[in-house]
Design an enzyme around this catalytic site. Structure first.
Site, PDB file in Angstrom:
ATOM      1  N   ARG A  68     -44.649  36.647  43.337  1.00 25.47           N
ATOM      2  CA  ARG A  68     -44.938  35.210  43.414  1.00 25.47           C
ATOM      3  C   ARG A  68     -46.337  34.909  42.859  1.00 25.47           C
ATOM      4  O   ARG A  68     -46.557  33.892  42.200  1.00 25.47           O
ATOM      5  CB  ARG A  68     -44.822  34.763  44.877  1.00 25.47           C
ATOM      6  N   ILE A  95     -43.609  25.354  45.981  1.00 24.70           N
ATOM      7  CA  ILE A  95     -44.976  25.142  46.450  1.00 24.70           C
ATOM      8  C   ILE A  95     -45.903  25.772  45.410  1.00 24.70           C
ATOM      9  O   ILE A  95     -45.700  26.930  45.025  1.00 24.70           O
ATOM     10  CB  ILE A  95     -45.200  25.836  47.822  1.00 24.70           C
ATOM     11  N   LEU A  96     -46.872  25.019  44.957  1.00 25.32           N
ATOM     12  CA  LEU A  96     -47.804  25.556  43.961  1.00 25.32           C
ATOM     13  C   LEU A  96     -48.873  26.398  44.646  1.00 25.32           C
ATOM     14  O   LEU A  96     -49.333  26.083  45.743  1.00 25.32           O
ATOM     15  CB  LEU A  96     -48.429  24.403  43.177  1.00 25.32           C
ATOM     16  N   ASN A 108     -47.965  14.798  44.943  1.00 24.03           N
ATOM     17  CA  ASN A 108     -46.606  15.185  45.297  1.00 24.03           C
ATOM     18  C   ASN A 108     -45.893  13.980  45.894  1.00 24.03           C
ATOM     19  O   ASN A 108     -46.542  13.084  46.439  1.00 24.03           O
ATOM     20  CB  ASN A 108     -46.690  16.325  46.327  1.00 24.03           C
ATOM     21  N   THR A 109     -44.589  13.970  45.778  1.00 25.93           N
ATOM     22  CA  THR A 109     -43.822  12.888  46.392  1.00 25.93           C
ATOM     23  C   THR A 109     -42.732  13.485  47.258  1.00 25.93           C
ATOM     24  O   THR A 109     -42.159  14.525  46.929  1.00 25.93           O
ATOM     25  CB  THR A 109     -43.256  11.940  45.311  1.00 25.93           C
ATOM     26  N   HIS A 110     -42.479  12.828  48.402  1.00 26.60           N
ATOM     27  CA  HIS A 110     -41.549  13.400  49.376  1.00 26.60           C
ATOM     28  C   HIS A 110     -40.682  12.284  49.961  1.00 26.60           C
ATOM     29  O   HIS A 110     -41.209  11.221  50.321  1.00 26.60           O
ATOM     30  CB  HIS A 110     -42.345  14.092  50.492  1.00 26.60           C
ATOM     31  N   ASP A 142     -51.553  20.367  49.005  1.00 25.50           N
ATOM     32  CA  ASP A 142     -52.420  21.481  49.401  1.00 25.50           C
ATOM     33  C   ASP A 142     -51.536  22.722  49.514  1.00 25.50           C
ATOM     34  O   ASP A 142     -50.378  22.699  49.069  1.00 25.50           O
ATOM     35  CB  ASP A 142     -53.216  21.152  50.667  1.00 25.50           C
ATOM     36  N   ALA A 143     -52.048  23.773  50.122  1.00 28.26           N
ATOM     37  CA  ALA A 143     -51.309  25.036  50.123  1.00 28.26           C
ATOM     38  C   ALA A 143     -50.108  25.023  51.068  1.00 28.26           C
ATOM     39  O   ALA A 143     -49.273  25.924  51.018  1.00 28.26           O
ATOM     40  CB  ALA A 143     -52.256  26.178  50.491  1.00 28.26           C
ATOM     41  N   GLY A 144     -50.009  24.013  51.917  1.00 29.72           N
ATOM     42  CA  GLY A 144     -48.913  23.957  52.880  1.00 29.72           C
ATOM     43  C   GLY A 144     -47.693  23.235  52.331  1.00 29.72           C
ATOM     44  O   GLY A 144     -47.660  22.812  51.169  1.00 29.72           O
TER      45      GLY A 144
END
Ligand code: GRF
Length: 209
Positions: A68, A95-96, A108-110, A142-144
């Protein structure tokens, strides 16, 4: 203050949010334009939309990398030459990692009202919980998983006969408009982040409930 003139948009599927950004950026007064589109898979409508618009594309598949971390590095390396002011993850189902997040602001969009129902099945999870109001969230990544600072949200009512597909389409109609509005404002007015508070220009984040 950051500005967002050059956009790299990342997609994994139908790319209707990408299309909304492509359509908006046809008007120079919008302030931002899509300079490249990246994907984690081939053969998707999102890439076809980019090709039809004459926008360069790239594909970086996870399975083409031993780890990854290698993919994380590779996707950042594919984005970098386009020198984006903002990366927009618009239906990108990965996830980046740090190489991208440390180098570029990522929006990001959710399709849910975070922090409720994060993850890949936000619409399904909201329906299963029996909520009467859901919606969409535009946030910085973010990382999450869908945990970054919220830029804007808009509510969508859940109707009695909704199934996942019908509700998702109703949310996406709102989501596309909100994403276009927010990206344009970020491009034209700039933005700042302080803790979890994102401010576009001198105003609080857009959207309403
Ligand atoms: C959007 O609802 C996005 O929030 C979700 O998947 C959908 C992508 O739609 N993660 P599209 O590919 O932009 O049509």
């Amino acid at each position: 203050m950051s500005k967002a003139g050059r956009l790299v948009v990342l997609v994994s599927g139908s790319g209707t949010n990408l299309q909304a950004l492509l359509d908006a950026s046809a008007d120079p007064s919008y302030g931002a334009r899509v300079v490249a589109v990246g994907a984690d898979r081939e053969g998707i409508e999102g890439l076809a939309r980019a090709a039809r618009a004459g926008v360069p594309t790239f594909v970086e598949k996870l399975r083409d990398h031993p780890t990854r971390a290698d993919w994380d590095r590779a996707i950042a390396d594919r984005i970098a030459p386009y020198e984006p002011d903002l990366v927009v993850s618009a239906g990108f189902m990965k996830i980046l990692g740090a190489p991208t997040l440390d180098a570029f602001p990522v929006l990001n969009t959710h399709p849910a009202l975070l922090p409720s129902f994060p993850g890949a099945h936000g619409v399904r999870d909201a329906l299963a919980h029996g909520v009467k109001v859901t919606g969409c969230t535009v946030m910085l990544a973010d990382a999450g998983v869908d945990s970054g600072p919220i830029v804007a949200q808009e509510a969508v009512r859940v109707l009695a006969d909704d199934d996942e597909a019908v509700l998702h389409e109703r949310i996406k109609t709102v989501e596309r408009r909100l994403l276009v509005e927010i990206v344009g404002r970020m491009a034209r007015e700039g933005w700042t982040v302080s803790g979890r508070t994102v401010r576009i220009g001198n105003q609080p984040g857009g959207g309403s409930t």
